[in-house]
Design a protein around this motif. Structure first.
Motif: not given
Lengths: 198, 163
Positions: A31-58
């Motif tokens: 949500f923070i990613y989508s609500g932030t000015n594109p100039d103010a944000r970097g790439k979102l790294v999301s390491l999720e499993t298929k069950q939407e569980r975070t495996l290592f970190f976002d």
């Protein structure tokens, strides 16, 4: 541990989102990613499993305006919530400047919240940190669900002395009430703390 | 948690960048990064265009931390070097001292052996600089009391534009 690069004139603050499995840590970051000015944000790294569980970190880098000529950058991490990922959760905690505890408001997750809070205290302790001395904020998420506990009940479980700032939130809702308020509160605490320690 | 800080001053930043620039040439590497163990990028040299350097720094630190834990599981203190072999590009990651990580990206123009050799030569100089950084950070620099100058208004105004 804040990181100050005088050559690049930037301050980097590491903020970790902690909480039980599927409580909405990744949803907060998204949500923070989508609500932030594109100039103010970097790439979102999301390491999720298929069950939407975070495996290592976002991971989400954000840029705020400069203070005293130094660009302020926030590095937001969310740790895996499931108990069996405790090894990777502990690694991400290292060097954090502030912690947000995301609690799941659903009645069925009452015990999971309490166990996760205990686990957080143990992990902080392992690095020699005291939860009462670090910038720390609690968010009661999923306030939109009918199965939610009262805020009083959540407070009694997680913040009985009212020592920590706490916020109600619904990270999945289109306007994500409480999400940015939580982030702002922890950043403010970190900067105030840095000011005090200098 | 906020009691300790990693601080890089211009002098050491320049010295580390110079070593990396030389290492890019000597090791025939594509790009070289220095990252701190908490995931922040210190310096990047070579062909870095098109690479998300911030994300790379965070993932390298996470991967190094995980590799270190694997080492401890089999009774090693740490794996100071780990290597990722791809089809055309490869990643050589080595831990420098207690705080930093050196990342070398190379392709078919170079080889693991050459990179390993050149990294070992650069390692000694880098370690000295890291010690200087640690000494300076411990001494502090009253002329650069950044946080002491921050006002409450500064903190409040931080959030006006970004969100």
């Amino acid at each position: 541990m804040s990181f100050i690069n005088y050559a690049q004139r930037e301050i980097i603050l590491k903020i970790v989102y902690y909480g039980p499995g599927l409580c909405g840590k990744t949803t907060n970051i998204k949500f923070i990613y989508s609500g932030t000015n594109p100039d103010a944000r970097g790439k979102l790294v999301s390491l999720e499993t298929k069950q939407e569980r975070t495996l290592f970190f976002d991971f989400l880098p954000l840029s705020l305006p400069a203070i005293r000529g130094f660009k302020t950058r926030l590095h937001l991490y969310s740790v895996p919530g499931q108990l069996f990922y405790s090894a990777s959760r502990k690694l991400i905690m290292k060097g954090a400047d502030g912690v947000v505890f995301v609690a799941d408001s659903q009645k069925a997750r009452k015990e999971a919240n309490i166990i996760s809070m205990e686990d957080l205290k143990e992990n902080l302790d392992a690095y020699g940190y005291d939860i009462d001395k670090i910038p720390f904020v609690i968010q009661y998420n999923k306030r939109d669900l009918p199965t939610k506990m009262s805020v009083e009940e959540l407070r009694a479980d997680l913040n009985p002395d009212g020592k920590y700032p706490d916020f109600e939130a619904s990270a999945i809702a289109p306007n994500g009430p409480g999400v940015f308020e939580t982030l702002k509160a922890v950043v403010k605490q970190i900067l105030v703390e840095l000011k005090k320690t200098k | 948690m906020v009691s300790s800080q990693m601080v890089i001053y211009e002098e050491e930043h320049e010295q580390l960048t110079l070593i990396c620039e030389r290492l890019v040439r000597d090791a025939l590497a594509k790009a070289i990064f220095i990252v701190d163990k908490d995931g922040q990028l210190v310096t990047a040299t070579g062909e870095t265009a098109g690479i998300d350097t911030t994300g790379l720094a965070s993932l390298v630190a996470g991967s190094t931390a995980a590799t270190g834990s694997l080492a401890q599981m089999i009774g090693e203190e740490e794996f100071p070097v780990h290597f990722h072999e791809g089809n055309s590009k490869h990643l050589h990651v080595s831990v420098i001292g207690d705080t930093l990580i050196l990342v070398v990206i190379f392709d078919e123009r170079s080889s693991f052996g050459l990179v390993q050799l050149r990294v070992k030569r650069a390692y000694k100089n880098m370690r000295q600089i890291i010690e200087n950084v640690a000494t300076k950070a411990a001494e502090g620099n009253p002329d650069l009391d950044l946080f002491g100058e921050i006002t409450d208004d500064d903190i409040d105004s931080l959030f006006n534009d970004a969100f």
